[in-house]
Write an enzyme that holds these catalytic residues in place. Sequence first.
Site, PDB file in Angstrom:
ATOM      1  N   ARG A   1       0.848  -1.188   0.000  1.00 36.39           N
ATOM      2  CA  ARG A   1       0.000   0.000   0.000  1.00 36.39           C
ATOM      3  C   ARG A   1       0.883   1.237   0.000  1.00 36.39           C
ATOM      4  O   ARG A   1       2.088   1.132   0.154  1.00 36.39           O
ATOM      5  CB  ARG A   1      -0.914   0.015   1.231  1.00 36.39           C
ATOM      6  N   GLY A   2       0.261   2.397  -0.163  1.00 33.59           N
ATOM      7  CA  GLY A   2       1.020   3.640  -0.285  1.00 33.59           C
ATOM      8  C   GLY A   2       1.243   3.938  -1.755  1.00 33.59           C
ATOM      9  O   GLY A   2       1.671   3.067  -2.518  1.00 33.59           O
TER      10      GLY A   2
ATOM     11  N   ASP B   1      -2.122  10.511  -2.086  1.00 35.46           N
ATOM     12  CA  ASP B   1      -2.360   9.449  -3.058  1.00 35.46           C
ATOM     13  C   ASP B   1      -2.652   9.996  -4.450  1.00 35.46           C
ATOM     14  O   ASP B   1      -2.416   9.315  -5.440  1.00 35.46           O
ATOM     15  CB  ASP B   1      -3.518   8.567  -2.585  1.00 35.46           C
TER      16      ASP B   1
ATOM     17  N   GLN C   1      -3.199   2.218  10.124  1.00 35.36           N
ATOM     18  CA  GLN C   1      -1.875   2.316   9.505  1.00 35.36           C
ATOM     19  C   GLN C   1      -0.922   3.191  10.314  1.00 35.36           C
ATOM     20  O   GLN C   1       0.283   2.979  10.293  1.00 35.36           O
ATOM     21  CB  GLN C   1      -1.996   2.871   8.080  1.00 35.36           C
TER      22      GLN C   1
END
Length: 345
Positions: free
Chosen positions: A48-49, A234, A193
């Site tokens: 993720r990221g 994002d 997170q």
Amino acid sequence: MENDARTVEWTGEGLRLLDQTVLPGRVEHVVVDDVAALVDAIRRLVVRGAPALGVAGAFGVAIAVRQAAREGWDDAGRDAAIARVRQARPTAVNLAAGVDRVRPYVAKGADAVAAEAQALLDEDVRGNRAIGAFGADWILARAGDRPLRILTHCNAGALATAGWGTALGVVRELHARGRVEMVYADETRPLLQGARLTAWELDRAGIPCAVQADGAAPSTILRGLADVAVIGADRIAANGDTANKIGSVGVALACHAAGIPMVVAAPWSTVDLAVPDGAGIPIEERPAAEILSWGGARTAPDGVGAHNPAFDVTPARLVTALVTETGVLEVSAGVTPAQRAAENP
């Protein structure tokens, strides 16, 4: 933490992914060598990221090319598999950008695709170092050359990138200069997170930190306990509107009210000049179970539904500065990504 845990690593046959769903309790890896497994890993947040997704997407094309040769797919089947990787998650523009970057190498074979994906990975690490330096310089010039109290939201560290980190890259650079007093890490609902990943990274790096509930962040800022907020992104629209993990808007509003900088740190590849403003950024809706249950047990009454957007969009007027590997844009003062792109075509 000089030696980052490798989030995404090419084995020659597939990807070795650090499984972020089991941190901090366990450090485990998932090895994928087919498209279905990679798409599943992306959707489950094993990887993720935005920057890390870009790298994973690029290597995903190599996986698709290898799988097509192994299983006898025609070009249409291969291209459909590549499209599945590209569309695995909608908000982070880096995933699509990583896929698109390596597509011209498909005709040359999987090794050529993987080589270009590795070049993207290496660029990301170098770019993160530059983001850290630019961000630290800008913050210290305005907040004072002293130990700072920093608030961050979600995880934009080495785990979200190919190494070092974006928002946490700035924090780590400030720490290396002896300028970090405390980091407030928002826990980040609903998948924690911040508590699971950001706190893990900060603890390994020896950076003082405290995890707080997302709802505490505005109060922390308004009480004067934070000097600056630094978050990742994002997708960033041409006008500077910024999509980041849900809860970022509350942080930005509190920073504006308190008169402290709200800093977004992200690679230039996260800027989507094709999207004029935040209204055009697709917002991923995550599964209802993520907020209606915990540890497999339902926490809301049966029959109650869920609203679970994974991201929100912070208006450009609330973004004090956007730090990329090319420098700093003071977005709230009117310096937009579109303007910078026009000046440096």
